[in-house]
Design an enzyme around this catalytic site. Sequence first.
Site, PDB file in Angstrom:
ATOM      1  N   SER A 142       0.829  -1.197   0.000  1.00  0.00           N
ATOM      2  CA  SER A 142       0.000   0.000   0.000  1.00  0.00           C
ATOM      3  C   SER A 142       0.866   1.250   0.000  1.00  0.00           C
ATOM      4  O   SER A 142       1.932   1.281   0.630  1.00  0.00           O
ATOM      5  CB  SER A 142      -0.911   0.023   1.239  1.00  0.00           C
ATOM      6  OG  SER A 142      -1.599   1.251   1.347  1.00  0.00           O
ATOM      7  N   TYR A 155      -2.558  -1.036   9.786  1.00  0.00           N
ATOM      8  CA  TYR A 155      -2.655  -1.501   8.402  1.00  0.00           C
ATOM      9  C   TYR A 155      -1.399  -1.127   7.618  1.00  0.00           C
ATOM     10  O   TYR A 155      -0.766  -1.963   6.974  1.00  0.00           O
ATOM     11  CB  TYR A 155      -3.903  -0.898   7.760  1.00  0.00           C
ATOM     12  CG  TYR A 155      -4.048  -1.128   6.270  1.00  0.00           C
ATOM     13  CD1 TYR A 155      -4.667  -2.270   5.786  1.00  0.00           C
ATOM     14  CD2 TYR A 155      -3.576  -0.193   5.337  1.00  0.00           C
ATOM     15  CE1 TYR A 155      -4.818  -2.490   4.421  1.00  0.00           C
ATOM     16  CE2 TYR A 155      -3.715  -0.396   3.982  1.00  0.00           C
ATOM     17  CZ  TYR A 155      -4.340  -1.542   3.523  1.00  0.00           C
ATOM     18  OH  TYR A 155      -4.477  -1.754   2.178  1.00  0.00           O
TER      19      TYR A 155
END
Length: 247
Positions: A142, A155
Amino acid sequence: MKIVIVTGSSRGIGASTALECAKRGMGVVVTYNENPAKAEDVVKAITEIGGAAVALKLDVGNFSSFPDFREAVSTQLSAVWGRKTFNFLVNNAGYGLYAPISTVTEEQFDGLFSVHLKGPFFLTQTLLPLMEDGGHIVNVTSATSRVATAGVAPYASFKGGLEVLTRYMAKEFGARQIRANSIAPGAIRTELGGGLSNEFEAMLAAQTALGRVGESEEIGGVISSLLSEENRWINAQNIEVAGGYII
């Protein structure tokens, strides 16, 4: 025919990746956790364009199920494609959580860790005996591991860890000519984390050089391309696919 396993491919980036791989002539193992009907929709879409695919249940956070999943993969490889091995693994399955560090619970932390880092580690380990030499692993990371965004610390941290793990996979599996790379999406219009509100999407678009958020097929296309033979010299890289997010 090359065979690819795409985790979390009943929707979003995973579904788009499965379809794009099928368009390139790959056989696809679609995996789902909670929604078999959506996984079968992806299989149907693949068969409608002349491809071959199967759907298998996989909970990336349930490590004890991995040996059974490997056996299911082995069975389907033999039944559908008449072979014992597969070529590519895309570790894509995941989910989002928006919570400031001060509010994150241990349960939330552990859940994200299990799915985004521990799961890909041990799933890859479990499936390695079935992967052909010369294969390729793609881990979906990400852009949040590069750009600090308040509310996604666990995350982003585990996606950053997966990026590091990717380089170690490339190092350790190189003797078998297995490549490992990671793809880091920016803001994408998917159902991850409940989707994007209009206000949040507008904010993300304003922070992106191309002035919009991305679509899942734009990530799936890059992943399928990365698996192709023409990109065989790309290895141990984290490739951001984000339209110029916060540059």
